[in-house]
Design a protein around this motif. Structure first.
Motif, short mmCIF file in Angstrom:
data_model
loop_
_atom_site.label_atom_id
_atom_site.label_comp_id
_atom_site.label_asym_id
_atom_site.label_seq_id
_atom_site.Cartn_x
_atom_site.Cartn_y
_atom_site.Cartn_z
N LEU A 188 23.80 -34.11 16.62
CA LEU A 188 24.87 -33.38 15.95
C LEU A 188 24.31 -32.19 15.17
O LEU A 188 24.89 -31.10 15.16
CB LEU A 188 25.64 -34.30 15.00
N VAL A 229 26.16 -26.93 3.32
CA VAL A 229 25.22 -27.95 3.78
C VAL A 229 24.14 -28.18 2.72
O VAL A 229 23.79 -29.31 2.38
CB VAL A 229 24.59 -27.53 5.12
N VAL A 256 25.64 -30.01 -0.26
CA VAL A 256 25.90 -31.41 0.05
C VAL A 256 24.62 -32.22 0.00
O VAL A 256 24.57 -33.35 -0.46
CB VAL A 256 26.55 -31.51 1.44
N TYR A 257 23.54 -31.57 0.45
CA TYR A 257 22.29 -32.31 0.51
C TYR A 257 21.78 -32.68 -0.87
O TYR A 257 21.05 -33.64 -1.04
CB TYR A 257 21.24 -31.48 1.25
N VAL A 296 23.70 -33.50 -3.43
CA VAL A 296 24.51 -34.53 -4.09
C VAL A 296 23.94 -35.88 -3.65
O VAL A 296 24.02 -36.25 -2.50
CB VAL A 296 25.99 -34.41 -3.65
N GLY A 297 23.34 -36.55 -4.60
CA GLY A 297 22.64 -37.79 -4.24
C GLY A 297 23.59 -38.93 -3.93
O GLY A 297 24.77 -38.90 -4.27
N LEU A 334 27.90 -41.04 -4.92
CA LEU A 334 28.93 -41.33 -3.92
C LEU A 334 29.12 -42.82 -3.67
O LEU A 334 29.98 -43.21 -2.90
CB LEU A 334 28.56 -40.65 -2.59
N LEU A 351 24.16 -41.30 8.45
CA LEU A 351 24.37 -40.05 9.16
C LEU A 351 24.53 -38.89 8.17
O LEU A 351 23.90 -37.84 8.31
CB LEU A 351 25.61 -40.18 10.04
N ILE A 352 25.36 -39.09 7.14
CA ILE A 352 25.54 -37.98 6.20
C ILE A 352 24.32 -37.80 5.31
O ILE A 352 24.10 -36.72 4.77
CB ILE A 352 26.80 -38.11 5.31
N LEU A 401 22.08 -35.76 8.07
CA LEU A 401 22.59 -34.55 8.72
C LEU A 401 22.23 -33.24 8.01
O LEU A 401 21.73 -32.32 8.66
CB LEU A 401 24.12 -34.63 8.86
N PRO A 402 22.48 -33.13 6.69
CA PRO A 402 22.22 -31.82 6.07
C PRO A 402 20.77 -31.38 6.23
O PRO A 402 20.51 -30.24 6.61
CB PRO A 402 22.57 -32.06 4.61
N MET A 440 20.07 -30.40 9.81
CA MET A 440 20.66 -29.09 10.13
C MET A 440 19.81 -27.98 9.55
O MET A 440 19.56 -26.95 10.19
CB MET A 440 22.07 -29.00 9.55
N VAL A 499 31.47 -36.75 2.35
CA VAL A 499 30.85 -36.24 1.13
C VAL A 499 31.88 -35.52 0.27
O VAL A 499 32.08 -35.87 -0.90
CB VAL A 499 29.66 -35.30 1.43
N ASN A 533 19.24 -37.95 -9.70
CA ASN A 533 19.90 -38.95 -8.85
C ASN A 533 18.96 -40.06 -8.40
O ASN A 533 19.36 -40.90 -7.60
CB ASN A 533 20.43 -38.29 -7.58
N LEU A 588 25.15 -31.74 -12.31
CA LEU A 588 24.43 -31.46 -11.07
C LEU A 588 24.92 -30.16 -10.43
O LEU A 588 24.10 -29.34 -9.98
CB LEU A 588 24.64 -32.62 -10.10
#
Lengths: 320, 288
Positions: free
Chosen positions: A126, A149, A152-153, A155-156, A160, A189-190, A193-194, A197, B28, B230, B274
């Motif tokens: 992907l 991307v 997002v990477y 954000v630990g 989440l 996967l998430i 992925l970042p 990519m 996310v 984190n 963050l």
């Protein structure tokens, strides 16, 4: 540099290098050494075992001969009774064999391998599509996605864990083993992925565009050019990215602990090792042998991918 | 190029990014928003929710454990960021020299970074084990610094320092890699010019190396702060009694009296911090 070193400088240099390497490697040597030591030898500060003791490895890998079970005489008489069916005898025996003492290492290793492997493959695939688009094609919201991307990477996973857990509960995935594993796979996967990519995007940019152009002149479509020219050229990097994703999934503990706690059969190695460590079966040689066996695939992967990995990680400096 | 080609390219581009971006959006971006929503509810593990307004936030701000974990996190951040940066810088300068077995040494010092946390953690625990560990052996039996064998990891105050040391050990290689990549691109004549100007090794470091590395150092520091804010596994698996923010959040959400809404509230506040840091990174560092 420009001037030759004096002997003293050389000695200092080698001493410093040696100190640094020892600092980095010592814990690994400690793990290896303890995994090979007999329990009476643990207090011995030397790293070299007095006697080589391989029982821990044999036990984990299932090479230990099955122990004769201690059965009380009264039960033995029952077992000798020909009237009792074989099935019942098995059940009786099972009660006395110390089943809880066995740590199904192979099973956990297989679980971990399967989920890491699938994550690595899917994520690399992907990511290669998306990275190619971001590196080479022009489309709306492109830079937003490229920057997104990166964001997002960073954000630990910790931030989440509650919403992701609640989402999988709400959707009903958390109530079955299959659904839980699927949730975990999506989460891995998430997590991969970042960075995949990012690494691939940087790499694709280094491939001269004229190669694709030439292929397209020869009648290839854009997709064919990507598939026949770019992908084969990127094999080393694709492999590196796969290894990187594989290792991330292989090492992951947080989400495995949140999702797999009650599905003991499907636990991954990090979770199982932590459970082993806090259980009554915690014996140093066994833990260290298990650590060593968990470590080994990663070290092998690392040696395979080392060449490209260092470059791929530092180009632009994302991963910390 | 004709507009049809442009359109086709755009369509293909969107098609190719769609799966990856879709998954990221769903797993996310949506959870980040969902998290904000959850922070206004009393949330159970089985998914049932009751609206409580701002109670989670007021409870949190009145909870001394929260402030304690912020304090622990701050010490952890300062220790690890300074430690990894300094050691990474020193290692990169060292490994930039010519010497025999350099490639082997370069490979070996990357090992901690790639090793699974779970397996190296036990090695570290053994080193600091009060009965068998080499640390107590050296401190008590060889150096005679104290008379009693101490359980450094058992005590949260000393465990914090073990955890910091562990993080430095595990993560300085990435700082080292970033510094080394930059060092290798510093033009040699800068050093030669400095040498002609009469600068000794220290002067060359101070007047050439540091200014050249300024931006990389800023990158490393900022990235280390973002990542370590984190950081969960490295701390929790080595010493679960060291309560940094992520570990406090984990206990709130999944251990003891489960308070998932409260955990969501902590995450929302942490996310705001963050986002500020990431914004700084994108604005100041990536632009350089």
């Amino acid at each position: 540099m420009m001037n030759k070193r004096t002997p003293i400088q050389s000695v200092i240099l080698y001493a410093l290098v040696f100190a640094l390497v020892i600092f980095c490697v010592f814990p690994f040597l400690q793990i290896l050494s303890t995994s090979l030591k007999h329990p009476i030898d643990w207090g011995n500060p030397s790293l070299i075992p007095r006697v080589l003791h391989l029982d821990a490895y044999k036990e984990l890998l299932g090479l230990m001969p099955v122990k004769e079970v201690d059965v009380p005489a009264s039960i033995q008489r029952l077992l000798d009774n020909p009237a009792l069916s074989a099935e019942k005898k098995q059940m009786l025996l099972a009660k006395f064999s110390s089943g809880s003492d066995v740590f199904p290492f192979g099973r956990y290793m297989l679980n971990t391998f399967v989920i890491s492997f699938v994550t690595g493959i899917c994520s690399t695939f992907l990511a290669s599509l998306a990275a190619y688009a971001i590196a080479r094609l022009r489309f709306p919201a492109q830079s937003l996605m490229a920057n997104g991307v990166l964001f997002v990477y960073m954000v630990g996973g910790v931030l989440l864990m509650v919403p992701l857990y609640q989402m999988s509960v709400n959707v009903g995935l958390a109530s079955s083993a299959g659904g839980t594993i699927f949730s975990l796979f999506l989460i891995y996967l998430i997590q991969t992925l970042p960075v995949a990519m990012y690494m691939l995007g940087n790499y694709f940019r280094t491939i001269p565009f004229s190669l694709e152009e030439a292929a397209m002149m020869d009648g290839c479509s854009r997709v064919e050019a990507f598939w026949r020219i770019i992908m084969p050229l990127s094999k080393p990097m694709l492999f590196t990215v796969f290894i990187y994703c594989f290792v991330i999934a292989w090492n992951e503990y947080l989400f495995a602990s949140v999702f797999l706690k009650q599905y003991q059969d499907f636990q991954t190695l990090p979770l199982a090792l932590q459970t082993l460590f806090t259980s009554k079966n915690a014996i140093w040689d066994r833990i260290m042998a298990a650590s060593m066996l968990t470590l080994l695939p990663v070290v092998i992967c690392f040696m395979l991918a080392n060449k490209h990995l260092s470059g791929g990680l530092t180009d632009g400096g994302v991963k910390g | 190029m004709s507009s049809i080609l442009v359109k086709n390219e755009a369509r293909l581009g969107l098609k190719l990014v769609a799966p990856a971006v879709g998954i990221i959006g769903l797993l996310v971006i949506y959870p980040i928003l969902f998290n904000v929503y959850l922070s206004f509810f009393d949330v159970q593990l089985n998914g049932s929710k009751t609206f409580v307004g701002l109670d989670n936030y007021t409870d949190l701000l009145g909870n001394p454990r929260y402030y304690h974990s912020i304090g622990v996190s701050v010490i952890y951040l300062i220790g690890t960021v300074v430690g990894t940066t300094v050691l990474g810088l020193a290692a990169s300068i060292l490994m930039n020299q010519e010497f025999r077995f350099r490639n082997l040494a370069r490979g070996l010092i990357l090992l901690p970074y790639f090793a699974p946390v779970i397996s190296v953690v036990f090695g570290w625990q053994f080193i600091f084990d009060p009965v068998n560990g080499i640390y107590n052996h050296v401190v008590v039996d060889v150096l005679h610094l104290t008379d009693t064998r101490e359980n450094l990891i058992g005590n949260p105050d000393s465990a914090l320092f073990v955890v910091i040391l562990f993080d430095i050990w595990k993560h300085f290689p990435i700082a080292y890699l970033l510094f080394l990549a930059k060092l290798q691109s510093v033009p040699k004549d800068l050093y030669e010019a400095a040498a002609i100007d009469g600068q000794n090794a220290w002067g060359r470091f101070w007047h050439v190396t540091l200014p050249e590395l300024r931006f990389v150092i800023a990158t490393v520091v900022l990235l280390r702060i973002i990542w370590n804010l984190n950081r969960f596994e490295d701390v929790y698996l080595l010493a679960p009694n060291v309560e940094t923010l992520p570990i406090f959040t984990y206990y709130q959400a999944f251990a003891g009296i489960v308070d998932q809404g409260g955990a969501a509230a902590i995450s929302v506040i942490q996310l705001l911090v963050l986002v500020g840091l990431i914004w700084l990174y994108v604005r100041k560092v990536l632009k350089w």
